[in-house]
Write a protein that holds these residues in place. Sequence first.
Motif, PDB file in Angstrom:
ATOM      1  N   GLY A 157      30.575 -47.014  22.955  1.00  0.00           N
ATOM      2  CA  GLY A 157      31.226 -48.313  21.448  1.00  0.00           C
ATOM      3  C   GLY A 157      31.982 -47.893  20.309  1.00  0.00           C
ATOM      4  N   HIS A 158      31.485 -46.376  19.928  1.00  0.00           N
ATOM      5  CA  HIS A 158      31.921 -46.177  18.834  1.00  0.00           C
ATOM      6  C   HIS A 158      33.524 -45.436  19.177  1.00  0.00           C
ATOM      7  CE1 HIS A 158      30.782 -42.083  20.910  1.00  0.00           C
ATOM      8  NE2 HIS A 158      31.551 -41.451  20.283  1.00  0.00           N
ATOM      9  N   PHE A 159      33.547 -45.075  19.981  1.00  0.00           N
ATOM     10  CA  PHE A 159      35.179 -44.983  20.030  1.00  0.00           C
ATOM     11  C   PHE A 159      36.469 -46.071  20.125  1.00  0.00           C
ATOM     12  CE2 PHE A 159      33.503 -41.673  22.705  1.00  0.00           C
ATOM     13  CZ  PHE A 159      34.135 -40.179  21.980  1.00  0.00           C
ATOM     14  N   PHE A 160      35.938 -47.270  20.259  1.00  0.00           N
ATOM     15  CA  PHE A 160      36.843 -48.466  19.841  1.00  0.00           C
ATOM     16  C   PHE A 160      36.094 -49.134  18.579  1.00  0.00           C
ATOM     17  CE2 PHE A 160      36.110 -47.474  24.387  1.00  0.00           C
ATOM     18  CZ  PHE A 160      37.200 -48.147  25.279  1.00  0.00           C
ATOM     19  N   ALA A 161      35.241 -48.921  18.169  1.00  0.00           N
ATOM     20  CA  ALA A 161      35.008 -49.184  16.679  1.00  0.00           C
ATOM     21  C   ALA A 161      36.235 -48.714  15.667  1.00  0.00           C
ATOM     22  CB  ALA A 161      33.513 -48.678  16.043  1.00  0.00           C
ATOM     23  N   VAL A 162      36.505 -49.523  15.262  1.00  0.00           N
ATOM     24  CA  VAL A 162      37.780 -48.839  14.443  1.00  0.00           C
ATOM     25  C   VAL A 162      37.454 -48.181  13.887  1.00  0.00           C
ATOM     26  CG1 VAL A 162      40.302 -48.770  13.148  1.00  0.00           C
ATOM     27  CG2 VAL A 162      39.421 -50.927  15.009  1.00  0.00           C
ATOM     28  N   SER A 163      37.840 -46.717  13.041  1.00  0.00           N
ATOM     29  CA  SER A 163      37.226 -46.047  12.113  1.00  0.00           C
ATOM     30  C   SER A 163      38.526 -44.211  12.338  1.00  0.00           C
ATOM     31  CB  SER A 163      35.891 -45.522  13.080  1.00  0.00           C
ATOM     32  OG  SER A 163      36.520 -44.323  14.135  1.00  0.00           O
ATOM     33  N   GLY A 164      37.783 -43.777  11.607  1.00  0.00           N
ATOM     34  CA  GLY A 164      38.805 -42.255  10.963  1.00  0.00           C
ATOM     35  C   GLY A 164      39.965 -41.963  12.494  1.00  0.00           C
ATOM     36  N   LEU A 165      39.432 -41.549  13.288  1.00  0.00           N
ATOM     37  CA  LEU A 165      39.760 -41.225  14.299  1.00  0.00           C
ATOM     38  C   LEU A 165      41.191 -42.243  14.675  1.00  0.00           C
ATOM     39  CD1 LEU A 165      39.782 -40.023  17.335  1.00  0.00           C
ATOM     40  CD2 LEU A 165      38.797 -41.763  18.371  1.00  0.00           C
ATOM     41  N   HIS A 166      41.110 -43.941  14.699  1.00  0.00           N
ATOM     42  CA  HIS A 166      42.205 -44.477  15.039  1.00  0.00           C
ATOM     43  C   HIS A 166      43.303 -44.443  14.007  1.00  0.00           C
ATOM     44  CE1 HIS A 166      38.970 -46.448  17.446  1.00  0.00           C
ATOM     45  NE2 HIS A 166      39.653 -46.629  18.334  1.00  0.00           N
ATOM     46  N   ILE A 167      42.980 -43.854  11.989  1.00  0.00           N
ATOM     47  CA  ILE A 167      43.892 -44.552  11.204  1.00  0.00           C
ATOM     48  C   ILE A 167      44.310 -42.878  11.398  1.00  0.00           C
ATOM     49  CG2 ILE A 167      43.622 -44.036   8.744  1.00  0.00           C
ATOM     50  CD1 ILE A 167      43.246 -46.638  10.118  1.00  0.00           C
ATOM     51  N   GLY A 168      43.581 -42.282  11.617  1.00  0.00           N
ATOM     52  CA  GLY A 168      44.384 -40.496  11.584  1.00  0.00           C
ATOM     53  C   GLY A 168      45.799 -41.034  13.505  1.00  0.00           C
ATOM     54  N   ILE A 169      44.684 -41.407  14.107  1.00  0.00           N
ATOM     55  CA  ILE A 169      46.230 -40.993  15.080  1.00  0.00           C
ATOM     56  C   ILE A 169      47.579 -42.056  14.438  1.00  0.00           C
ATOM     57  CG2 ILE A 169      46.833 -42.061  17.536  1.00  0.00           C
ATOM     58  CD1 ILE A 169      43.438 -41.213  18.450  1.00  0.00           C
ATOM     59  N   ALA A 170      47.263 -43.325  14.356  1.00  0.00           N
ATOM     60  CA  ALA A 170      48.138 -44.061  13.388  1.00  0.00           C
ATOM     61  C   ALA A 170      49.168 -43.368  12.702  1.00  0.00           C
ATOM     62  CB  ALA A 170      47.577 -45.346  13.324  1.00  0.00           C
ATOM     63  N   PHE A 171      48.806 -42.960  11.853  1.00  0.00           N
ATOM     64  CA  PHE A 171      49.198 -41.765  11.074  1.00  0.00           C
ATOM     65  C   PHE A 171      50.126 -41.039  11.000  1.00  0.00           C
ATOM     66  CE2 PHE A 171      49.741 -38.765   7.813  1.00  0.00           C
ATOM     67  CZ  PHE A 171      50.125 -39.131   6.945  1.00  0.00           C
ATOM     68  N   SER A 172      49.427 -40.614  12.357  1.00  0.00           N
ATOM     69  CA  SER A 172      50.281 -39.228  13.292  1.00  0.00           C
ATOM     70  C   SER A 172      51.592 -40.024  13.802  1.00  0.00           C
ATOM     71  CB  SER A 172      49.589 -38.414  14.159  1.00  0.00           C
ATOM     72  OG  SER A 172      49.094 -39.078  15.722  1.00  0.00           O
ATOM     73  N   LEU A 173      51.377 -41.204  14.527  1.00  0.00           N
ATOM     74  CA  LEU A 173      52.349 -42.275  15.121  1.00  0.00           C
ATOM     75  C   LEU A 173      53.553 -42.370  14.168  1.00  0.00           C
ATOM     76  CD1 LEU A 173      53.609 -43.909  17.718  1.00  0.00           C
ATOM     77  CD2 LEU A 173      51.906 -45.752  16.575  1.00  0.00           C
ATOM     78  N   TYR A 174      52.940 -42.717  12.922  1.00  0.00           N
ATOM     79  CA  TYR A 174      53.685 -42.928  12.127  1.00  0.00           C
ATOM     80  C   TYR A 174      54.674 -42.746  11.139  1.00  0.00           C
ATOM     81  CZ  TYR A 174      51.610 -47.751  12.108  1.00  0.00           C
ATOM     82  OH  TYR A 174      51.133 -48.758  12.701  1.00  0.00           O
ATOM     83  N   THR A 175      54.252 -40.831  11.236  1.00  0.00           N
ATOM     84  CA  THR A 175      55.153 -40.024  10.811  1.00  0.00           C
ATOM     85  C   THR A 175      55.768 -39.549  11.396  1.00  0.00           C
ATOM     86  OG1 THR A 175      53.125 -38.650  11.213  1.00  0.00           O
ATOM     87  CG2 THR A 175      53.429 -39.157   8.801  1.00  0.00           C
ATOM     88  N   THR A 176      54.928 -39.229  13.069  1.00  0.00           N
ATOM     89  CA  THR A 176      56.497 -38.614  14.003  1.00  0.00           C
ATOM     90  C   THR A 176      57.455 -39.661  13.841  1.00  0.00           C
ATOM     91  OG1 THR A 176      54.094 -38.132  15.535  1.00  0.00           O
ATOM     92  CG2 THR A 176      56.219 -38.182  16.403  1.00  0.00           C
ATOM     93  N   LEU A 177      57.433 -41.586  14.087  1.00  0.00           N
ATOM     94  CA  LEU A 177      58.391 -42.194  13.717  1.00  0.00           C
ATOM     95  C   LEU A 177      59.744 -41.916  13.146  1.00  0.00           C
ATOM     96  CD1 LEU A 177      56.535 -45.050  14.932  1.00  0.00           C
ATOM     97  CD2 LEU A 177      58.152 -44.147  16.907  1.00  0.00           C
ATOM     98  N   LEU A 178      58.393 -41.591  11.536  1.00  0.00           N
ATOM     99  CA  LEU A 178      59.490 -41.776  10.828  1.00  0.00           C
ATOM    100  C   LEU A 178      60.163 -39.839  10.503  1.00  0.00           C
ATOM    101  CD1 LEU A 178      57.129 -43.101   8.134  1.00  0.00           C
ATOM    102  CD2 LEU A 178      59.363 -44.188   8.513  1.00  0.00           C
ATOM    103  N   SER A 179      59.901 -39.265  10.954  1.00  0.00           N
ATOM    104  CA  SER A 179      60.750 -37.681  10.754  1.00  0.00           C
ATOM    105  C   SER A 179      62.124 -38.089  11.672  1.00  0.00           C
ATOM    106  CB  SER A 179      59.730 -36.725  11.993  1.00  0.00           C
ATOM    107  OG  SER A 179      59.805 -37.589  13.664  1.00  0.00           O
TER     108      SER A 179
END
Length: 391
Positions: A157-179
């Motif tokens: 369940g901790h993989f589905f509890a929104v945490s640093g992993l999810h925010i980090g992945i979202a941040f990498s997604l946005y920076t990749t799109l903005l590149s």
Amino acid sequence: MILVFFSLCLGALIGALFRFPWYVLFPLVALFWKRNRDISVVIFFTLLSASLYQIGTVPAGNYELVGYVERGRLRQAKVFQGEWEKIYPVRIETSEEGYIYAIGYFDGNTFHPSYIRKVEKPSFKTLKESFSKMTNGTVLSVLFGEKDRDIYRSGLGHFFAVSGLHIGIAFSLYTTLLSFLTWRRTYQELAALLLLVPYVITVGTPSVIRAYLTILLWVVFKITGFRTTPLHTTATVGSFMMIVDPTLVFTPSFLLSFFVTLCILESRNIFELTMRAYLSALPFLCLFFGETNLSVLIFSIPVSFLMIPVTWLAHLSFLLFLLGLKTSALIAAKITNILSLPLNWFIKLANLFPEIPLPHYLYFILIFFPLLFLSPDIRDIFRKISDRAIL
């Protein structure tokens, strides 16, 4: 900052246990300042946290209040005491979600409403409701931490509890799109942080706020050339959150988010990280949930790799929804649900393992695991405030 963080946590505990005007003891800070400044720091932030805790809390009694209810916790709360006064988040006995007006009894820990009415108020929180009506399945579990019984029982369940992993992945997604729009890394990161704001406000859990503020500090420190360590950055974020709301120290998400993070920061590989994360979370699982599943030690590594593309696509779907591209968002959500099929298989496989009960009294034994992992930092704190330092 680790000294400040632990002092603030201690102060919140003291403020909750003993109702006393702790601010009258602030002169002790000046008394110890010349002998040992570290002891003065401990005293100051302990008293500050204890005082702040009591400023934002109310004694047991009957109240009328307004606020936002989410998962049995009342946030953005105000009580009427001659006039409306803001208080820290409290537990509330209700199945309602959203903004409410209620009258009832507060026992010092939980609000028991005798009358409750839901009220409408525009908010980023409505984004979740709108997005949920359009999509379903794993994409919602990944984005908003909505876990069914199978996910809870799996131990994953901790993989589905929104945490640093999810925010980090979202941040990498946005920076990749903005590149694709700018080659300047600083602009990419600052714009990505802005794009993350609606999502962070929508979820609003301590672990999400911790992850966002950690990335924000990391970007600011990098731009300004300020050198620090992940340990001190995490402690700085935790200290800031404790000053804003000392009651967070009693929430499962805060304890799991910060203390597990502090325990795994010095991990040398993925296997050590998995073991440290599991053992440091055990006492809090015992305290708040009362059970665990050993399958997490077997499936954590493959599931963590599967979560990356699934979370990437889930956040892409949410971003497209924010931009008003609902058809594209729905397509991305459906692809996410298809891509998550192997993830669902692991959850079903993990459910074949028996659940292991964790009686509450085991907390006092299992707490030695995080204390062991944090022992270098604890020894450093005691060394700073030792008699030798005073001399």
